[in-house]
Enzyme design. Sequence first.
Site, PDB file in Angstrom:
ATOM      1  N   GLU A 250      -4.454   6.910  10.848  1.00 53.22           N
ATOM      2  CA  GLU A 250      -3.625   6.097   9.962  1.00 53.22           C
ATOM      3  C   GLU A 250      -4.178   4.686   9.994  1.00 53.22           C
ATOM      4  O   GLU A 250      -4.158   4.028  11.036  1.00 53.22           O
ATOM      5  CB  GLU A 250      -2.158   6.090  10.379  1.00 53.22           C
ATOM      6  CG  GLU A 250      -1.310   5.352   9.353  1.00 53.22           C
ATOM      7  CD  GLU A 250       0.142   5.207   9.742  1.00 53.22           C
ATOM      8  OE1 GLU A 250       0.572   4.050   9.961  1.00 53.22           O
ATOM      9  OE2 GLU A 250       0.824   6.227   9.848  1.00 53.22           O
ATOM     10  N   CYS A 284       2.316  -1.327   9.360  1.00 48.05           N
ATOM     11  CA  CYS A 284       1.421  -0.930   8.276  1.00 48.05           C
ATOM     12  C   CYS A 284       2.164  -0.648   6.983  1.00 48.05           C
ATOM     13  O   CYS A 284       1.594  -0.769   5.896  1.00 48.05           O
ATOM     14  CB  CYS A 284       0.593   0.280   8.693  1.00 48.05           C
ATOM     15  SG  CYS A 284       1.575   1.654   9.331  1.00 48.05           S
TER      16      CYS A 284
END
Length: 483
Positions: A250, A284
Amino acid sequence: MSFHARNLIKGVWQKSFSGQTIASINPSTQAEIGHFEDGGREEAEAAVSAARSAFEQPSWSQNPRLRQLILLEWASLMERRRDELARLLTAENGKTLVQSTAEIHASISETRYYAGLARHIPGHVLEVEPGVFSTLLREPAGVAGLIIPWNAPAILLIRALTPALAAGCTAVIKSAPQTALITSELIRCLTEIEALPAGAVNLIHERGHAAAEYLVQSADVDVLSFTGSNATGQRIMAAAAPTMKKLSLELGGKSACLVFDDVDFDMVAPKLAAAATIISGQQCTAARRILVHASRYEEMKVAVRSALTKLKIGSGLEAGVDMGPLIDAPALDTVMRKMSDAMNAADEVVLRGGRLDGALANGFFLSPTIVAHRDTSASFVQEEIFGPFIVLEKFEDEREAVVRTNHTEYGLSASVWTNDGARAMRVARALRNGTVWINDHNKLFAEAEAGGYRRSGLGRLHGFDALIDFTEIKHVYQSCGTV
């Protein structure tokens, strides 16, 4: 209370081979709260060897009932220490205690979720011809290397480790140096379980990168899970290529919020401010771009600016604080420099943020910044700036909103704000993102897969599909004949 984080190798908590320890500090005050052992490649080699030996024992890799019971007991042990763990997370990471408590709660919930899945990883059987059978088994991939970031160290540890263990893998964890203490205490809860085989879970701390590099390059590590920057993810892919190991990556995002003209701005603006400043913007999926219908653009500009200026900034342990500090001095310097460059280049500076002084001068505190800009090619519109920084943009219609939003190398998450249900689904479907929220932001659940398109990464975490990253499919052929 001062904490000391040791390395865990083959069931034994031990000092680093170098004998070096590193101080862990509170980013709100720079006060020492403990120390961790500074490991490296030698510790990583020993940990991988221990994990390999543990994996080769069918009593672990082929025993889903044992794995389920261990995960359930681990969840209960974390729950007993929930308040203590949350306070340590806030002290070491800086986020508000409300956020830390929610993170520990989510970690416990997700551990129980994967405990349930541990006993339901089905394959299937096909009779491909009369008396000829193809049996498809989903087996554990092997040793999993898990490189854990500092921004949400509890839940990001759990969302990688629990599906790995549920699948039957063994693991070597490399903690972030900024949050080694909370990672160690979470794993300490797990090692209190007598039934856990020695070497099934190993933990390495380090200030440098030697241990992480070994996990990436070692042929004895079958799966590598990493959450972090796109640049580091690219280096991991290149370094891991010779071993052809499975990768779960990720790698960040530049989340956009599309706000249409039919919403209540007084309600939406505070939610967008909270979405942009979660973990001080160090998440994020945090809101980084706000795209507003042109007819109400000026109104939203005022509303978001007002909502951000009302946020209380301070130590996460203080009641009523909305936003804590950035994680450390290098992060603060980097974000401040990028914010300054953006403010110098943007069409308009709506809110000028900066470092805080006075009672907060010893911490890494930074107030939010908003800029308004038209050109989506600008570096500060494209680049993930890991702090409380927002770009405001305007659009005339749905098509322009989608085109502007999709003009990015990332594809992790976005949100659509409208009271028109058909429009919400229509726009969400057109966005190139792994997650799209409607009239909300930053909602993540154990049951729902999360991950990104394009340069936001590979694979999915959370949900049943997280098991895919930690399993292999085996086809067993057998011709039995017919009677």
